[in-house]
Design an enzyme around this catalytic site. Structure first.
Site, PDB file in Angstrom:
ATOM      1  NE  ARG A 161       2.966  -8.513  24.456  1.00  0.00           N
ATOM      2  CZ  ARG A 161       2.215  -7.449  24.217  1.00  0.00           C
ATOM      3  NH1 ARG A 161       2.713  -6.436  23.519  1.00  0.00           N
ATOM      4  NH2 ARG A 161       0.969  -7.397  24.641  1.00  0.00           N
ATOM      5  NE  ARG A 179      -5.163 -15.203  18.271  1.00  0.00           N
ATOM      6  CZ  ARG A 179      -5.530 -15.650  17.067  1.00  0.00           C
ATOM      7  NH1 ARG A 179      -5.057 -16.809  16.621  1.00  0.00           N
ATOM      8  NH2 ARG A 179      -6.357 -14.952  16.301  1.00  0.00           N
ATOM      9  CB  ALA A 220      -2.018  -1.602  12.773  1.00  0.00           C
ATOM     10  CG  HIS A 237      22.999   5.892  12.546  1.00  0.00           C
ATOM     11  ND1 HIS A 237      23.711   6.576  11.584  1.00  0.00           N
ATOM     12  CD2 HIS A 237      21.732   5.753  12.052  1.00  0.00           C
ATOM     13  CE1 HIS A 237      22.920   6.842  10.563  1.00  0.00           C
ATOM     14  NE2 HIS A 237      21.722   6.351  10.812  1.00  0.00           N
ATOM     15  CB  THR A 263      13.400  -4.437  18.047  1.00  0.00           C
ATOM     16  OG1 THR A 263      12.713  -5.062  19.138  1.00  0.00           O
ATOM     17  CG2 THR A 263      12.855  -3.024  17.853  1.00  0.00           C
ATOM     18  CG  ASN A 321      -2.277   0.608   0.936  1.00  0.00           C
ATOM     19  OD1 ASN A 321      -2.330   1.694   0.360  1.00  0.00           O
ATOM     20  ND2 ASN A 321      -3.359  -0.045   1.342  1.00  0.00           N
TER      21      ASN A 321
END
Length: 215
Positions: A198, A201, A178, A124, A183, A94
């Site tokens: 995280r 399920r 969303a 960085h 990370t 999108n």
């Protein structure tokens, strides 16, 4: 032999160092030239109407030479290099997809990206002593950067406003909710969301939808 290996390492180009995830100088002419070209191609693509399919495909062939069949990028788009991004078949994005591919970005088949998704490989230094701008011998300024690759397996869906950082792998068939900031690696076939992202399920047969017949 050791001296020759050391010399080879020292003689590696800044572009080679960048792709390998090593510390590099982004002001290097070869690197900066590729960056400018990809930014211009991104702008050219964004200036095209969706009805200009032939022109859009011609631009994508120059910007994203490693893409499969059925790739559709709604636009606007932004790629740092494009040449270091691989898209599988039937990838859909999108509007406002951003891919900073200083290291390889690899996306499998049938992957969907919601609006405002960012795939960000650059990193960085944490210490300002290594992060801040510094002068070349000619007085021009530059900084040291490095990066880490991103891999997204086939059949994934990344919903709107998802950010994926360098070094992350998302397993096949997973859904990222969303606004998530990814990370760390996400396994296959799970629903994951949050900041930081995280696993919530597994995705199971209980999530099956009854689809209408295809005429």
């Amino acid at each position: 032999m050791e001296d020759r290996q050391g010399s080879d390492t020292a003689e590696r180009s800044q572009l080679e160092r960048m792709i390998a995830g090593e510390v590099y100088d982004p002001s290097d002419p070869e690197v900066a030239g590729m960056l400018a070209k990809a930014h211009q191609l991104s702008r050219d693509y964004n200036a095209c109407a969706e009805s200009e399919g032939e022109r859009r495909n011609e631009i994508l062939s120059r910007l994203l030479p490693h893409r499969g069949k059925g790739v559709w990028l709604t636009g606007p788009i932004f790629f740092d290099y494009g040449a270091f991004t691989t898209l599988g078949d039937n990838v859909y994005a999108n509007f406002n997809i951003t891919v900073l591919d200083v290291c390889p970005v690899t996306v499998g088949d049938n992957v969907m990206f919601g609006p405002n998704v960012s795939l960000l490989t650059p990193l960085h230094p944490l210490r300002w002593q290594e992060r801040n701008l510094r002068p070349h011998r000619d007085g021009s300024m530059f900084d040291f950067e490095y990066g880490a690759p991103i891999t997204i397996g086939s059949n994934c869906w990344l919903a709107g406003n998802v950010t994926v950082t360098g070094g992350v792998t998302i397993g096949e068939g997973s859904v990222i909710g969303a606004g998530a900031v990814v990370t760390h690696d996400i396994p296959a076939n799970v629903l994951a969301a949050g900041v930081p992202c995280r696993v919530i399920r597994d995705i199971t047969e209980a999530d099956r939808l009854e689809l209408p017949a295809v005429s």
